[in-house]
Motif scaffolding. Structure first.
Motif, PDB file in Angstrom:
ATOM      1  N   HIS A 112      16.955  13.370   3.745  1.00 30.52           N
ATOM      2  CA  HIS A 112      17.932  14.438   3.965  1.00 30.52           C
ATOM      3  C   HIS A 112      17.510  15.357   5.109  1.00 30.52           C
ATOM      4  N   SER A 113      16.207  15.561   5.276  1.00 31.30           N
ATOM      5  CA  SER A 113      15.719  16.354   6.404  1.00 31.30           C
ATOM      6  C   SER A 113      15.817  15.561   7.696  1.00 31.30           C
ATOM      7  N   ALA A 114      15.446  14.267   7.635  1.00 26.25           N
ATOM      8  CA  ALA A 114      15.552  13.414   8.822  1.00 26.25           C
ATOM      9  C   ALA A 114      16.997  13.289   9.283  1.00 26.25           C
ATOM     10  N   ALA A 115      17.930  13.248   8.340  1.00 29.17           N
ATOM     11  CA  ALA A 115      19.352  13.152   8.699  1.00 29.17           C
ATOM     12  C   ALA A 115      19.829  14.422   9.399  1.00 29.17           C
ATOM     13  N   MET A 116      19.262  15.567   9.042  1.00 30.28           N
ATOM     14  CA  MET A 116      19.580  16.802   9.768  1.00 30.28           C
ATOM     15  C   MET A 116      19.119  16.682  11.215  1.00 30.28           C
ATOM     16  N   LEU A 117      17.909  16.150  11.406  1.00 34.20           N
ATOM     17  CA  LEU A 117      17.364  15.980  12.751  1.00 34.20           C
ATOM     18  C   LEU A 117      18.246  15.072  13.595  1.00 34.20           C
ATOM     19  N   PHE A 118      18.543  13.878  13.092  1.00 36.05           N
ATOM     20  CA  PHE A 118      19.308  12.928  13.891  1.00 36.05           C
ATOM     21  C   PHE A 118      20.801  13.288  13.919  1.00 36.05           C
ATOM     22  N   GLY A 119      21.246  14.020  12.903  1.00 42.39           N
ATOM     23  CA  GLY A 119      22.595  14.571  12.960  1.00 42.39           C
ATOM     24  C   GLY A 119      22.714  15.610  14.058  1.00 42.39           C
ATOM     25  N   ALA A 120      21.664  16.407  14.242  1.00 43.16           N
ATOM     26  CA  ALA A 120      21.660  17.412  15.314  1.00 43.16           C
ATOM     27  C   ALA A 120      21.714  16.745  16.682  1.00 43.16           C
ATOM     28  N   ILE A 121      20.965  15.661  16.841  1.00 44.87           N
ATOM     29  CA  ILE A 121      20.987  14.926  18.108  1.00 44.87           C
ATOM     30  C   ILE A 121      22.383  14.369  18.371  1.00 44.87           C
ATOM     31  N   GLU A 122      23.005  13.802  17.334  1.00 44.44           N
ATOM     32  CA  GLU A 122      24.358  13.245  17.478  1.00 44.44           C
ATOM     33  C   GLU A 122      25.380  14.341  17.764  1.00 44.44           C
ATOM     34  N   ALA A 123      25.261  15.462  17.073  1.00 47.33           N
ATOM     35  CA  ALA A 123      26.200  16.564  17.274  1.00 47.33           C
ATOM     36  C   ALA A 123      26.167  17.050  18.719  1.00 47.33           C
ATOM     37  N   SER A 124      24.963  17.148  19.276  1.00 44.76           N
ATOM     38  CA  SER A 124      24.827  17.599  20.654  1.00 44.76           C
ATOM     39  C   SER A 124      25.372  16.576  21.635  1.00 44.76           C
ATOM     40  N   ALA A 125      25.089  15.304  21.383  1.00 48.34           N
ATOM     41  CA  ALA A 125      25.512  14.251  22.310  1.00 48.34           C
ATOM     42  C   ALA A 125      27.025  14.113  22.389  1.00 48.34           C
ATOM     43  N   HIS A 126      27.716  14.326  21.249  1.00 48.19           N
ATOM     44  CA  HIS A 126      29.148  14.061  21.195  1.00 48.19           C
ATOM     45  C   HIS A 126      30.002  15.313  21.004  1.00 48.19           C
ATOM     46  N   LEU A 165       0.820  -1.212   0.000  1.00 45.12           N
ATOM     47  CA  LEU A 165       0.000   0.000   0.000  1.00 45.12           C
ATOM     48  C   LEU A 165       0.853   1.262   0.000  1.00 45.12           C
ATOM     49  N   PRO A 166       0.524   2.263  -0.821  1.00 46.62           N
ATOM     50  CA  PRO A 166       1.199   3.559  -0.768  1.00 46.62           C
ATOM     51  C   PRO A 166       1.004   4.202   0.602  1.00 46.62           C
ATOM     52  N   ILE A 167       1.999   4.993   1.019  1.00 45.14           N
ATOM     53  CA  ILE A 167       2.035   5.518   2.391  1.00 45.14           C
ATOM     54  C   ILE A 167       2.224   7.031   2.380  1.00 45.14           C
ATOM     55  N   LEU A 168       1.386   7.724   3.161  1.00 41.08           N
ATOM     56  CA  LEU A 168       1.582   9.141   3.459  1.00 41.08           C
ATOM     57  C   LEU A 168       1.687   9.251   4.970  1.00 41.08           C
ATOM     58  N   SER A 169       2.848   9.697   5.455  1.00 42.75           N
ATOM     59  CA  SER A 169       3.102   9.682   6.892  1.00 42.75           C
ATOM     60  C   SER A 169       3.408  11.067   7.423  1.00 42.75           C
ATOM     61  N   GLU A 170       2.947  11.311   8.652  1.00 45.96           N
ATOM     62  CA  GLU A 170       3.347  12.525   9.343  1.00 45.96           C
ATOM     63  C   GLU A 170       4.859  12.525   9.565  1.00 45.96           C
ATOM     64  N   LYS A 171       5.402  13.728   9.697  1.00 49.53           N
ATOM     65  CA  LYS A 171       6.815  13.872  10.022  1.00 49.53           C
ATOM     66  C   LYS A 171       7.013  13.582  11.509  1.00 49.53           C
ATOM     67  N   PRO A 172       8.269  13.311  11.949  1.00 51.92           N
ATOM     68  CA  PRO A 172       9.389  12.895  11.125  1.00 51.92           C
ATOM     69  C   PRO A 172       9.181  11.457  10.653  1.00 51.92           C
ATOM     70  N   ILE A 173      10.087  10.978   9.821  1.00 56.16           N
ATOM     71  CA  ILE A 173       9.939   9.626   9.289  1.00 56.16           C
ATOM     72  C   ILE A 173       9.760   8.620  10.424  1.00 56.16           C
ATOM     73  N   ALA A 174      10.527   8.778  11.477  1.00 57.94           N
ATOM     74  CA  ALA A 174      10.433   7.893  12.643  1.00 57.94           C
ATOM     75  C   ALA A 174      11.075   8.584  13.831  1.00 57.94           C
ATOM     76  N   GLY A 175      10.993   7.927  14.994  1.00 58.61           N
ATOM     77  CA  GLY A 175      11.510   8.522  16.213  1.00 58.61           C
ATOM     78  C   GLY A 175      12.967   8.246  16.497  1.00 58.61           C
ATOM     79  N   GLY A 191       9.359  19.660  16.541  1.00 55.71           N
ATOM     80  CA  GLY A 191       9.340  21.010  15.994  1.00 55.71           C
ATOM     81  C   GLY A 191      10.396  21.284  14.949  1.00 55.71           C
ATOM     82  N   SER A 192      11.651  21.092  15.315  1.00 53.99           N
ATOM     83  CA  SER A 192      12.751  21.519  14.458  1.00 53.99           C
ATOM     84  C   SER A 192      12.804  20.780  13.138  1.00 53.99           C
ATOM     85  N   ILE A 193      12.253  19.569  13.068  1.00 55.06           N
ATOM     86  CA  ILE A 193      12.226  18.857  11.798  1.00 55.06           C
ATOM     87  C   ILE A 193      11.520  19.693  10.733  1.00 55.06           C
TER      88      ILE A 193
END
Length: 350
Positions: free
Chosen positions: A321-335, A94-104, A183-185
């Protein structure tokens, strides 16, 4: 006009808006074939409001997928449940339309990317903020070349969520990375949209200064570099005690070769041009009108795609590419590091 039969995962909160406002904007083109929600009371209210039969309403996701004859799936539940819904949809083609972000989590993003690729289904991520009159007006000015190429961009989101449970659904005050994930996503994706470029690197920090209403992080400051050399700065706050730039009122300033383009919470796009000997000239730009806005616009684009039209901009492949910004931001802050965003994207596509 083809009618599309939708299975909607979620019935309360934002899903209620999808069911009662955004999807009905397309009239008979949309038919709700089934809904799922773990809260039986919420499910019953939605069933009554939508005039659905009891056998179209489910508290268990798998049962709904096994029962409902649908053309597409809308996923409108918190991010931690997206992976289960996507994998169920993929198993049924089935085709999928999902709310942001892609996942948690990034692991779930990668799993979703693999499932969609293996099943060969279409997936679009809801980035409704791209399709508001204020943003489309700003984008039109940028595209005109009136003030030349963008040199750098600044984005600011500020909302006062200091009171317990003041940010809508309670889960946002309970979750980790609340500001970034919920939000930031939007704002990271908007920077990609406005600049027309993908993020190359991100550095900065998210934190909680001790706000008791949040278990997770609620403040953020980041800097980014994009593929064409544009740099950007982002400020996000869920504890703003002063000037508010909250939902659909976010402030953007794009400094360009021949002037600046500014948008703030009054929704007016302004061109600022410094003329030698005459000081600053400020021009307000007429706001464009759109046939459909926000969620309704993306829902329409998705159905057009299913009917043989062009793919929406925010397909899964693009939105990685947007999701990678989100999780990249989390990684940048953590490390405390500068994160290579394209390298992160590559892990999802491998």
């Amino acid at each position: 006009m083809k009618t599309h039969r939708w299975l909607v995962i979620g019935a309360g909160g934002m899903a209620g808006n999808w069911l009662r406002r955004f999807m009905p904007a397309h009239g008979e083109r949309v038919r709700i074939a089934g809904i799922v929600d773990v809260n039986a009371d919420v499910l019953e209210v939605a069933r009554h409001d939508l005039g659905l039969r009891a056998d179209q309403c489910f508290t268990k996701m798998t049962e709904a997928f096994d029962t409902v004859d649908a053309d597409a799936v809308a996923i409108v539940v918190p991010p931690q449940f997206h992976r289960e819904a996507v994998e169920n949809a993929c198993r049924r083609g089935l085709p999928i339309l999902s709310e942001k972000p892609i996942a948690g989590t990034w692991d779930d993003v990668r799993a979703i990317a693999r499932a969609v690729d293996h099943a060969g289904v279409r997936m679009v991520v809801m980035q409704n903020y791209r399709y508001t009159p204020r943003i489309q007006t700003l984008k039109k000015v940028l595209g005109s070349g009136r003030v030349g190429a963008v040199r750098y961009a600044v984005a600011r989101f500020a909302a006062d969520y200091r009171e317990p449970l003041s940010w809508g659904a309670p889960f946002r005050h309970e979750m980790a990375h609340a500001l970034l994930v919920e939000g930031s996503i939007h704002h990271f994706d908007q920077l990609r949209h406005l600049t027309g470029q993908d993020c190359v690197s991100i550095a900065g920090r998210e934190w909680n200064p001790g706000a008791p209403s949040f278990k997770g992080e609620c403040l953020a400051l980041y800097t980014m570099q994009f593929t064409g050399g544009i740099n950007a700065q982002y400020e996000g706050s869920g504890l703003a005690a002063g000037w508010q730039n909250t939902w659909h009122g976010e402030a953007y300033r794009l400094e360009c070769e021949g002037g600046a383009i500014v948008l703030d919470r009054d929704h007016v796009v302004r061109i600022q041009e410094h003329t030698r000997g005459q000081g600053m000239r400020v021009e307000e730009v007429p706001t464009v009108s759109l046939p459909f806005e926000g969620h309704a616009a993306v829902i329409g684009q998705f159905m057009d795609w299913m009917d043989g039209g062009t793919a929406p901009v925010t397909t899964l492949d693009d939105n990685l590419h947007s999701a990678a910004m989100l999780f990249g931001a989390i990684e940048a802050s953590a490390h405390g590091t500068v994160v290579d965003v394209p390298a992160l994207v590559a892990t999802a596509l491998a």
